[in-house]
Design an enzyme around this catalytic site. Structure first.
Site, PDB file in Angstrom:
ATOM      1  N   PRO A   2       0.826  -1.207   0.000  1.00 16.83           N
ATOM      2  CA  PRO A   2       0.000   0.000   0.000  1.00 16.83           C
ATOM      3  C   PRO A   2       0.865   1.263   0.000  1.00 16.83           C
ATOM      4  O   PRO A   2       1.704   1.451   0.867  1.00 16.83           O
ATOM      5  CB  PRO A   2      -0.781  -0.101   1.318  1.00 16.83           C
ATOM      6  CG  PRO A   2      -0.553  -1.486   1.828  1.00 16.83           C
ATOM      7  CD  PRO A   2       0.725  -1.946   1.251  1.00 16.83           C
ATOM      8  N   GLU A   3       0.656   2.082  -0.976  1.00 15.47           N
ATOM      9  CA  GLU A   3       1.249   3.407  -0.962  1.00 15.47           C
ATOM     10  C   GLU A   3       0.121   4.415  -0.796  1.00 15.47           C
ATOM     11  O   GLU A   3      -1.032   4.042  -0.584  1.00 15.47           O
ATOM     12  CB  GLU A   3       2.048   3.654  -2.250  1.00 15.47           C
ATOM     13  CG  GLU A   3       3.266   2.731  -2.325  1.00 15.47           C
ATOM     14  CD  GLU A   3       4.450   3.363  -3.012  1.00 15.47           C
ATOM     15  OE1 GLU A   3       4.661   4.583  -2.851  1.00 15.47           O
ATOM     16  OE2 GLU A   3       5.174   2.644  -3.713  1.00 15.47           O
TER      17      GLU A   3
END
Length: 270
Positions: A2-3
């Site tokens: 996840p960014e």
DNA sequence: AGAATTACCTGAGCGC
DNA sequence: TGCGCTCAGGTAATTC
């Protein structure tokens, strides 16, 4: 992993699904994260209503009555809203049981994630206090990058991945933004011109906004059996070392900067 | 102050 | 089939 765009898509989904819901129970199945889950959550949370879901960088802020959860997904963490009670599986660390039978479940195989509770101003919490400007808000632009980079000898890719410089830019989007701005990742930050800083700031905003937009359109947040689908974009350079550049057809090169995989086009990124 | 290094952790992919 | 190895990488803490 996840960014920022994935965290923002998660934020929107949580806000839509759970805002106004009341927490009725908390189940800590495995508190062991890099920072342990506070053992008193089952005493603290029940009875509180979730008022708002915010985000600072890659941190989610679940604001309840008189306090908020600070959640980071680390490398492999994810949150899901389950419509009914469903048996827990491997690496399920935490359940928040909401009114109406819904469950917010936190799963993280690699345990780099974080779940904390704070009753103070969340932005002055030690984990959040030193984070730089939000890339999609006022305060992050070419002028800011140019001024800040004048004394920095570090590679520009490492600069934009530094969370005290700008919030939430991880390895994937650093690679993508530098490619699309035509800037070589290993360039010393202080060597960038004003125009290049303008271009880089604008491109960071563009790739993040694009990914949030596309991620929002394919959200399948409520599906319990499937992992969340993220990353709708086919990346232009990330993970493509040795493959042809979409711009010029030349071979993309790969190197390591700050022990992070870095891919670029030696022709398009002067 | 800025920069470099290390610790944390498991699953996937690989060669043999 | 399975073993051992490498790699993936966000962040905080530590050191220089």
């Amino acid at each position: 992993m996840p960014e920022l765009p994935e965290v923002e898509v998660t934020r929107r989904a949580l806000a839509a699904e759970l805002t106004g819901g009341r927490i009725e129970g908390v189940i800590i199945r495995s508190p062991k994260l890099r920072l342990p889950i506070p053992p008193d959550l089952p005493l603290l949370l029940p009875g509180r209503m979730l008022r708002e879901v915010g985000r600072r960088g890659k941190y989610l802020l679940l604001t309840c009555d008189d306090g908020r959860l600070i959640i980071h997904l680390g490398m492999t963490g994810h949150l899901r809203v389950l419509p009914t009670r469903i048996a827990a599986g491997k690496h399920d660390h935490l359940d928040l049981l909401f009114s109406g039978g819904r469950t917010l479940r936190f799963n993280d195989p690699r345990k780099f994630g974080t779940v904390l509770w704070t009753e103070g101003n969340p932005l002055s919490h030690p984990l959040l206090a030193g984070i730089g400007p939000e890339p999609l808000e006022e305060g992050f632009d070419g002028d800011y990058l140019f001024t800040l980079s004048r004394t920095r000898c570090v590679a520009v890719k490492q600069l934009i991945m530094n969370s005290s410089v700008v919030a939430g830019v991880g390895n994937i989007y650093a690679n993508e933004a530098l490619f699309r701005a035509g800037i070589r990742p290993a360039r010393p930050a202080k060597s960038l011109s004003r125009e290049e800083c303008d271009s880089l700031a604008a491109t960071i905003r563009l790739v993040l906004a694009e990914s949030i937009h596309q991620g929002s359109t394919i959200m399948n947040f409520g599906v319990a059996e499937e992992p969340l689908r993220y990353h709708p974009l086919d990346f232009r350079v990330y993970g493509r070392g040795g493959e042809p550049c979409f711009g010029c057809g030349g071979m993309l090169e790969e190197l390591r900067l700050g022990n992070r995989s870095t891919v670029f086009c030696p022709l398009c990124q002067g």
